[in-house]
Design an enzyme around this catalytic site. Structure first.
Site, PDB file in Angstrom:
ATOM      1  N   ASP A  29     -55.030  71.756 102.366  1.00  0.00           N
ATOM      2  CA  ASP A  29     -55.901  71.638 101.217  1.00  0.00           C
ATOM      3  C   ASP A  29     -56.429  73.041 100.937  1.00  0.00           C
ATOM      4  OD1 ASP A  29     -57.982  71.336  99.432  1.00  0.00           O
ATOM      5  OD2 ASP A  29     -59.013  69.752 100.538  1.00  0.00           O
ATOM      6  N   VAL A  30     -55.979  73.650  99.845  1.00  0.00           N
ATOM      7  CA  VAL A  30     -56.302  75.061  99.605  1.00  0.00           C
ATOM      8  C   VAL A  30     -57.767  75.292  99.286  1.00  0.00           C
ATOM      9  CG1 VAL A  30     -53.977  75.737  98.896  1.00  0.00           C
ATOM     10  CG2 VAL A  30     -55.587  74.868  97.169  1.00  0.00           C
ATOM     11  N   TYR A  39     -59.052  74.704  82.153  1.00  0.00           N
ATOM     12  CA  TYR A  39     -57.891  75.314  82.808  1.00  0.00           C
ATOM     13  C   TYR A  39     -57.758  76.784  82.418  1.00  0.00           C
ATOM     14  CZ  TYR A  39     -52.963  76.087  84.038  1.00  0.00           C
ATOM     15  OH  TYR A  39     -51.789  76.573  84.555  1.00  0.00           O
ATOM     16  N   LYS A  90     -57.642  80.197  84.872  1.00  0.00           N
ATOM     17  CA  LYS A  90     -56.500  81.099  84.935  1.00  0.00           C
ATOM     18  C   LYS A  90     -56.862  82.501  84.444  1.00  0.00           C
ATOM     19  CE  LYS A  90     -53.569  78.414  86.916  1.00  0.00           C
ATOM     20  NZ  LYS A  90     -53.098  78.703  88.285  1.00  0.00           N
ATOM     21  N   ASP A  98     -48.805  72.552 101.568  1.00  0.00           N
ATOM     22  CA  ASP A  98     -49.094  71.695 100.418  1.00  0.00           C
ATOM     23  C   ASP A  98     -50.006  70.564 100.897  1.00  0.00           C
ATOM     24  OD1 ASP A  98     -47.409  71.356  97.494  1.00  0.00           O
ATOM     25  OD2 ASP A  98     -48.655  69.667  98.130  1.00  0.00           O
TER      26      ASP A  98
END
Length: 266
Positions: free
Chosen positions: A64-65, A161, A165, A40
């Site tokens: 940090d993804v 968003y 998705k 995370d």
């Protein structure tokens, strides 16, 4: 917790594990016997999750993804510690609510980096470790990408968003098709409205008079739209993730699982 699924000997990496669905999924997978890698960007939340895991095997990664370098470094640490990866839960994400006409391109790009680019990078990064697991005798490996019902239906002020998705859904199906013969499965979970801190960046909803609507009033109105009469909780989603991670789902790939209390039925 009862052992619904057998995950002994498996190693699972859960991103966004510092809170919400990620934390509950990590604890559930550990309850089923998996060793956990929890990552995370929030060090406080991550430490809390690690504390809840207690003495169960786990590795904690500041992550940090959106950083390919941090994905690569994380995979190297997993290789050193466990020498394999059986399960990847791409859970990290962000949701920013704003009217479309007031949403600059940067708002879409920020959610794209966190919600989509990270899934793309994460799956690519996980594959060598998953192949190592299968070389060591694993029957297969499982990637579980967390999308949203807002990638399939409209939501008020969720245009950016929803776009991200929807992309996660399409990306998951495409990679599942490519990897189907390798033994690596890719599936997608679409939660409905769930009471977590995912929407922490929301602008306060406003009424017709422009005045902010109190959060408890807004949440109650949202819950009233759900046939089951309540918002989802992280524990409503985690067992589904555990199922898809297990060998019980060995013949399931490229599938989408909606958990929304009936929100998208109508």
């Amino acid at each position: 917790m009862s052992r619904l699924f057998q995950l002994d000997g498996k190693v699972a990496w859960v991103t966004g594990a510092g809170s919400g669905i990620g934390r509950t999924a990590a604890l559930t997978l550990a309850d089923q016997g998996a060793a956990l890698v929890v990552s995370d960007i929030n060090p406080v939340g991550l430490a809390e999750t690690a504390s809840l895991l207690g003495d169960r095997p786990h590795l904690m990664l500041a992550h940090d993804v959106t950083s390919q370098e941090q994905w690569t470094d994380g995979a190297a640490r997993i290789g050193e510690r466990f020498d394999r990866l059986d399960i990847l839960v791409n859970n990290a994400g962000i949701m920013v609510s704003r009217p479309f006409e007031l949403s600059p391109l940067e708002l879409l790009q920020r959610q794209q980096r966190i919600n989509v680019d990270s899934v793309y990078i994460g799956m690519q990064t996980a594959l060598p470790l998953m192949r190592q697991a299968m070389a060591a005798g694993a029957a297969g490996a499982s990637i579980i990408n967390i999308a949203s019902v807002y990638g399939m239906v409209a939501g008020a002020q969720f245009a950016a968003y929803s776009a991200t998705k929807g992309a996660v859904r399409a990306l998951s199906r495409a990679v599942a098709f490519e990897l189907a013969r390798t033994g690596i499965r890719v599936n997608c979970v679409l939660p409905g409205p769930v009471q977590t801190n995912l929407g922490a960046d929301w602008e306060p909803p406003k009424g017709p008079d422009g005045a902010p609507i109190p959060p408890d009033v807004a949440l109650a109105a949202w819950a009233a739209m759900i046939p089951m009469g309540r918002l989802g909780q992280a524990q409503d989603i985690a067992p589904l993730i555990a199922f898809l991670a297990s060998d019980n789902a060995a013949f399931i790939t490229g599938a989408e699982f909606v958990a929304d209390g009936g929100y998208t039925v109508a």
